[in-house]
Design an enzyme around this catalytic site. Structure first.
Site, PDB file in Angstrom:
ATOM      1  N   LEU A 238      52.846  19.909  52.624  1.00  0.00           N
ATOM      2  CA  LEU A 238      51.503  19.794  53.197  1.00  0.00           C
ATOM      3  C   LEU A 238      50.588  20.841  52.568  1.00  0.00           C
ATOM      4  O   LEU A 238      50.879  22.043  52.601  1.00  0.00           O
ATOM      5  CB  LEU A 238      51.549  19.969  54.712  1.00  0.00           C
ATOM      6  CG  LEU A 238      52.497  19.031  55.468  1.00  0.00           C
ATOM      7  CD1 LEU A 238      52.254  19.131  56.974  1.00  0.00           C
ATOM      8  CD2 LEU A 238      52.340  17.592  54.990  1.00  0.00           C
TER       9      LEU A 238
ATOM     10  N   ARG B  96      39.816  31.066  56.209  1.00  0.00           N
ATOM     11  CA  ARG B  96      39.853  32.530  56.346  1.00  0.00           C
ATOM     12  C   ARG B  96      40.174  33.269  55.047  1.00  0.00           C
ATOM     13  O   ARG B  96      40.097  34.489  55.008  1.00  0.00           O
ATOM     14  CB  ARG B  96      40.839  32.919  57.455  1.00  0.00           C
ATOM     15  CG  ARG B  96      40.241  32.719  58.843  1.00  0.00           C
ATOM     16  CD  ARG B  96      41.242  33.001  59.927  1.00  0.00           C
ATOM     17  NE  ARG B  96      42.222  31.916  60.048  1.00  0.00           N
ATOM     18  CZ  ARG B  96      43.396  32.052  60.658  1.00  0.00           C
ATOM     19  NH1 ARG B  96      43.762  33.225  61.151  1.00  0.00           N
ATOM     20  NH2 ARG B  96      44.214  31.029  60.741  1.00  0.00           N
TER      21      ARG B  96
ATOM     22  N   TYR C  78      55.437  23.477  53.941  1.00  0.00           N
ATOM     23  CA  TYR C  78      54.013  23.827  53.895  1.00  0.00           C
ATOM     24  C   TYR C  78      53.699  24.489  52.553  1.00  0.00           C
ATOM     25  O   TYR C  78      54.438  25.381  52.114  1.00  0.00           O
ATOM     26  CB  TYR C  78      53.666  24.845  54.992  1.00  0.00           C
ATOM     27  CG  TYR C  78      53.624  24.308  56.409  1.00  0.00           C
ATOM     28  CD1 TYR C  78      53.862  22.967  56.703  1.00  0.00           C
ATOM     29  CD2 TYR C  78      53.306  25.172  57.460  1.00  0.00           C
ATOM     30  CE1 TYR C  78      53.798  22.509  58.022  1.00  0.00           C
ATOM     31  CE2 TYR C  78      53.241  24.719  58.770  1.00  0.00           C
ATOM     32  CZ  TYR C  78      53.487  23.382  59.047  1.00  0.00           C
ATOM     33  OH  TYR C  78      53.424  22.939  60.331  1.00  0.00           O
TER      34      TYR C  78
ATOM     35  N   ASP D 121      51.488  26.615  52.056  1.00  0.00           N
ATOM     36  CA  ASP D 121      51.062  28.001  52.252  1.00  0.00           C
ATOM     37  C   ASP D 121      52.173  28.848  52.872  1.00  0.00           C
ATOM     38  O   ASP D 121      51.906  29.900  53.449  1.00  0.00           O
ATOM     39  CB  ASP D 121      49.778  28.064  53.094  1.00  0.00           C
ATOM     40  CG  ASP D 121      49.923  27.360  54.439  1.00  0.00           C
ATOM     41  OD1 ASP D 121      51.025  26.850  54.744  1.00  0.00           O
ATOM     42  OD2 ASP D 121      48.931  27.320  55.189  1.00  0.00           O
TER      43      ASP D 121
ATOM     44  N   ASN E  60      47.218  32.921  55.882  1.00  0.00           N
ATOM     45  CA  ASN E  60      45.921  32.405  56.319  1.00  0.00           C
ATOM     46  C   ASN E  60      44.757  33.238  55.814  1.00  0.00           C
ATOM     47  O   ASN E  60      43.632  32.777  55.744  1.00  0.00           O
ATOM     48  CB  ASN E  60      45.855  32.355  57.851  1.00  0.00           C
ATOM     49  CG  ASN E  60      46.815  31.313  58.399  1.00  0.00           C
ATOM     50  OD1 ASN E  60      46.756  30.156  58.007  1.00  0.00           O
ATOM     51  ND2 ASN E  60      47.717  31.737  59.256  1.00  0.00           N
TER      52      ASN E  60
ATOM     53  N   LYS F 220      49.675  42.350  15.855  1.00  0.00           N
ATOM     54  CA  LYS F 220      49.642  40.920  16.204  1.00  0.00           C
ATOM     55  C   LYS F 220      50.307  40.169  15.074  1.00  0.00           C
ATOM     56  O   LYS F 220      50.001  40.438  13.909  1.00  0.00           O
ATOM     57  CB  LYS F 220      48.204  40.450  16.370  1.00  0.00           C
ATOM     58  CG  LYS F 220      48.095  39.012  16.828  1.00  0.00           C
ATOM     59  CD  LYS F 220      46.886  38.293  16.265  1.00  0.00           C
ATOM     60  CE  LYS F 220      47.057  37.985  14.810  1.00  0.00           C
ATOM     61  NZ  LYS F 220      45.961  37.181  14.239  1.00  0.00           N
TER      62      LYS F 220
ATOM     63  N   ASN G   1      55.754  53.617   5.834  1.00  0.00           N
ATOM     64  CA  ASN G   1      54.972  54.557   6.629  1.00  0.00           C
ATOM     65  C   ASN G   1      53.503  54.152   6.561  1.00  0.00           C
ATOM     66  O   ASN G   1      52.926  54.117   5.478  1.00  0.00           O
ATOM     67  CB  ASN G   1      55.160  55.987   6.101  1.00  0.00           C
ATOM     68  CG  ASN G   1      54.717  56.998   7.144  1.00  0.00           C
ATOM     69  OD1 ASN G   1      53.684  56.826   7.783  1.00  0.00           O
ATOM     70  ND2 ASN G   1      55.493  58.052   7.311  1.00  0.00           N
TER      71      ASN G   1
ATOM     72  N   ALA H 284      47.576  56.977   9.744  1.00  0.00           N
ATOM     73  CA  ALA H 284      46.610  56.792  10.834  1.00  0.00           C
ATOM     74  C   ALA H 284      45.372  56.062  10.342  1.00  0.00           C
ATOM     75  O   ALA H 284      44.915  56.272   9.221  1.00  0.00           O
ATOM     76  CB  ALA H 284      46.218  58.158  11.398  1.00  0.00           C
TER      77      ALA H 284
END
Ligand code: UD1
Ligand code: CA
Length: 453
Positions: A8, A15, A99, A101, A224, A348, A374, A377
């Protein structure tokens, strides 16, 4: 007997004060109704029916990849009316009403309930509550047999004193439902067709009501409002954390971990506070995860250390890796044994070979690095020309000086060296040195301009 599950999910959930239908609010990262659907799948239900009403289109869309049948309850006229909307699609066997919920109901509890169901027995899940306000109460006869459910709003003073409540979850045969649902009336305090009225019909026919209770009351707790949602989430997370600890995982604080999916851990894994795990995550033996990391759909091999505040997604780390703090490993990152990705580094679609290091402030995307490379930076793979992505290849033992821009497609040969500050747009041969930067000019004793001159 076959099994039909009817979930259901037509109610509004006012609420929650949300435009999102209530059953789509997430618990442990997954819409509540999906928890229920997955549980139904665990019961090997022949068919699962979801009764939708409020926000029906959104619910259908959110569940479009699920093997479920939808039944539309255009107007919410009560739980009995809701189940009736699915009646046509039911088979000839058992029916279980759940249910959308009430997300934490366990398969084992339901299997137990279903076991007792046949033409002469109906299964009803009840719970005894210190504060039963709002719930339907279970009425029992002098022999202690359940014989009816009376809704809170219809109950007398003596009935209101009953602490045994209807969870709403029940199981019966499809034949029984076909017999009883058409006989429901809305002649009650709420003017609704109550599913609960079938209990009295069953008792009147001599069908026995077999009651069962959940092992843990959390299983039958409904949502609820957002406070209940958050409480259920915490309780669920704590239960998951306790299971992990029972399996030997060291959690610095079981109250400060969130698992939104499946986390599997080898021996002696240690997880510091504030970490979030999403999707399928595997942590190998002896892995240590520092505080405040987010890890999604990744495999982290044995003895790897993830330093604080790292965000890792779609990544495979072979083992003895070292990542972070403040690293971001995006999908397609593959770190071979002993590779290191340090602070403020983003990767990535990047294969990083054994023992290679990208220690600080770099972006490495669409790239393959051999072993013992290596990367200094501030090195950037310029993989995107505004239209297409291009690859960067770096051979074994290469040394990329700090602040290098590698303009892909480009390759740097093995044991090659790139001088700091270079923009490399042509391939560099094995063992070569490549430098591309403005030559330095030095003027001795140069007078700096000043205002009074
Ligand atoms: C219901 C039970 C009550 C039980 C309680 C447990 C009935 C008449 N009462 O009461 O005995 O103690 O649950 O929480 O069954 N729904 C629909 N369509 C409708 C009405 C409801 O799909 O027309 C769905 C709701 O979305 C919800 C569930 O059914 O998931 C229960 O509805 P709710 O209104 O919360 O039932 P209660 O009145 O609390
Ligand atoms: Ca309710």
């Amino acid at each position: 007997m076959t099994l039909d599950v009817v979930i259901l999910a037509a109610g509004q959930g006012t609420r929650m004060r949300s435009t999102l239908p209530k059953v789509l609010h997430r618990l442990a990262g997954k819409p509540m109704v999906r928890h229920v659907i997955d549980t139904a799948r665990g019961l090997e239900a022949e068919r699962t029916h979801v009764v939708v009403g409020h926000g029906a289109e959104k619910v259908r869309e959110a569940l479009s990849d699920c093997e479920v049948h939808f039944a539309l309850q255009a107007e919410q006229k009560g739980t009995g009316h809701a189940v009736a909307q699915a009646l046509e699609g039911l088979g000839e066997g058992k029916v279980l009403v759940l249910y959308g919920d009430v997300p934490l109901i366990r398969r084992e509890t339901l299997a137990g309930l279903l076991d007792g169901v046949d033409d002469d027995h109906l299964g009803l899940l009840t719970v005894t509550l210190a504060d039963p306000t709002g719930y339907g109460r279970i009425l029992r006869n002098a022999e202690g047999e359940a014989v009816a459910i009376v809704e809170h709003k219809d109950a007398s003073q003596t009935e209101l004193a009953i602490a045994e409540c209807n969870t709403g979850i029940m199981a019966m045969t499809a034949a029984q439902l076909r017999r009883w649902l058409p006989r429901l009336s809305a002649d009650n305090a709420q003017g609704e067709y109550y599913l609960t009225d079938i209990i009295a019909m069953a008792a009147a026919e001599g069908v026995r009501i077999v009651t069962a209770q959940p092992a843990d009351p959390l299983e039958v707790e409904g949502v609820n409002n957002r406070l209940q949602m958050a409480r259920l989430e915490r309780a669920h997370q704590l239960a998951t954390a306790e299971r992990l600890m029972a399996d030997g995982v060291a959690l610095i604080d079981p109250a400060r971990i969130d698992i939104r999916g499946a986390l599997t851990c080898g021996h002696d894994v240690e997880i510091d506070v504030g970490c979030v795990f999403e999707g399928q995550v595997e942590l190998g033996e002896g892995v240590r995860i520092g505080p405040h990391c987010v890890i999604r759909d990744s495999h982290i091999g044995a003895e790897t250390v993830i330093e604080p505040h790292s965000v890792i997604e779609g990544t495979v780390i072979a083992g003895r890796g070292r990542v972070g703090p403040f690293a971001r490993l995006r999908p397609g990152t593959r770190l071979a044994v002993g590779a290191k990705v340090g602070n403020f580094v983003e990767t990535k679609n990047a294969e990083v070979g054994e023992g290679s290091k990208i220690n600080h402030l770099s972006y490495v995307g669409d790239a393959r690095l051999g072993r013992d490379v290596n990367v200094g930076a501030g090195t950037i793979t310029c993989n995107y020309d505004g239209a297409h992505k291009h690859r960067t290849e770096i051979g074994d033992g290469a040394f990329i000086g700090s602040n290098t821009a590698l303009v892909a497609p480009v390759s740097v040969g093995s044991n090659a060296t790139v001088g700091a500050g270079s923009t490399i747009s042509k391939d560099v041969a094995d063992n070569a040195l490549a430098v591309s930067r403005g030559r330095q000019i030095s003027k001795a004793d140069w007078p700096r301009p000043s205002k009074d001159r």
